[in-house]
Write an enzyme that holds these catalytic residues in place. Sequence first.
Site, PDB file in Angstrom:
ATOM      1  N   CYS A 264       0.814  -1.225   0.000  1.00  0.00           N
ATOM      2  CA  CYS A 264       0.000   0.000   0.000  1.00  0.00           C
ATOM      3  C   CYS A 264       0.848   1.277   0.000  1.00  0.00           C
ATOM      4  O   CYS A 264       0.635   2.188  -0.814  1.00  0.00           O
ATOM      5  CB  CYS A 264      -0.978  -0.001   1.175  1.00  0.00           C
ATOM      6  SG  CYS A 264      -0.213   0.055   2.810  1.00  0.00           S
ATOM      7  N   HIS A 311      -2.589   1.233   6.837  1.00  0.00           N
ATOM      8  CA  HIS A 311      -2.965   1.172   5.420  1.00  0.00           C
ATOM      9  C   HIS A 311      -3.103   2.591   4.881  1.00  0.00           C
ATOM     10  O   HIS A 311      -3.389   3.539   5.623  1.00  0.00           O
ATOM     11  CB  HIS A 311      -4.280   0.408   5.241  1.00  0.00           C
ATOM     12  CG  HIS A 311      -4.553   0.035   3.819  1.00  0.00           C
ATOM     13  ND1 HIS A 311      -3.825  -0.923   3.142  1.00  0.00           N
ATOM     14  CD2 HIS A 311      -5.465   0.504   2.919  1.00  0.00           C
ATOM     15  CE1 HIS A 311      -4.281  -1.030   1.904  1.00  0.00           C
ATOM     16  NE2 HIS A 311      -5.271  -0.183   1.748  1.00  0.00           N
ATOM     17  N   HIS A 323      -5.818   1.981  -4.181  1.00  0.00           N
ATOM     18  CA  HIS A 323      -4.915   1.410  -3.184  1.00  0.00           C
ATOM     19  C   HIS A 323      -4.496   0.007  -3.571  1.00  0.00           C
ATOM     20  O   HIS A 323      -5.083  -0.615  -4.463  1.00  0.00           O
ATOM     21  CB  HIS A 323      -5.579   1.401  -1.802  1.00  0.00           C
ATOM     22  CG  HIS A 323      -6.705   0.420  -1.658  1.00  0.00           C
ATOM     23  ND1 HIS A 323      -6.962  -0.274  -0.495  1.00  0.00           N
ATOM     24  CD2 HIS A 323      -7.660  -0.004  -2.543  1.00  0.00           C
ATOM     25  CE1 HIS A 323      -8.013  -1.053  -0.653  1.00  0.00           C
ATOM     26  NE2 HIS A 323      -8.458  -0.915  -1.876  1.00  0.00           N
TER      27      HIS A 323
END
Length: 349
Positions: A264, A311, A323
């Site tokens: 990520c 994240h 993402h």
Amino acid sequence: MRKRRRGSIALTLLCAMALLSAPGALAGTAFAAPEPQQGKSLEQVRKEIEDLYREAGTATDAFNLAESETKTQSDKIVEIANLVLAGQDRITALKGRAGAAARAQYRSGGLPPGAQLALSNDPTQFLDGNDRLRQGEKATSDLLSELNRTQTDLQQYARDASAHWETLEANRVKQEAAKKQVEDKIKAAEELESKLEAEQKARLLELEAEAQRKAQSDWLSHGGMTGSTGAAATDAGKRAVQFAAAQMGKPYVWGAEGPGSYDCSGLTSQAWLAAGKRIPRTSQEQLRLPKVAVKDMRPGDLIIYFDDASHVGIYVGDGAMIHAPRPGRNVTMAGAGSMPIKAVVRPDA
């Protein structure tokens, strides 16, 4: 009203994309997959798998940070080594000059000024020579002082190098521990998934998509985009978004930062590097970038998710972000509110 309508259209498109991409979506009918064994519902298994991948994401961030710090310490050690070499060369040159000065003094006999005056036939010549002598003495004193400073610097370099080596080794230990944790969590999640039947795996994908749609819908209904200014992206923000969009479909691989796969924060850091700005490597470090209110976010801003900042995605506008989700999934577009938002940060603030 127009902004709300755009957000609604974007949400509808996202939902449609998720439905069309789900296995069995084109068949027109939903099926009830058999539930897993050991008394767990498929939804419980989904949450368990999700938690394992989240823990793996946290460990991935720790690994990436340790890796970054290890590289920093390695670079510092190389820098110190170069300073040591330069210092040693400097000492060799200074010792050479000191030796030359000592030999010159030996050749002059090293007589004290009074004796030189008594033996001189020309007082003026003596005074000139005495002045040069004082200059020579000062030069010798300066030479010795510089030699001492250089030797002191070398001693400090040695202490610095030792400290950096200790930090380097500590980071390597952290890196290895984080690596093992990532691998263990991913292995546990994969083992859970491997026990599912084909229909259960297909249903698991549907449950994931349903959970994301519900989270996005709840976020919007609770004012997630209320008051949004719909600010336009900067040129750098546009380039970052374009880069992220071009990576869609590439697999998530923990610790990866392209070009064939990403985790990520690898995706977001490389997107902004492509836009001409270097930002921290991990989502937790990216959290330290200048923060903006959710209502003020614009394309290119980074959305940090979960309380532990484990994240991150890049906002693309109209309530959506891009993402790299987790192992086993590809870089994709999702609702900006499909996970709990911790903060929004602006790399080019």
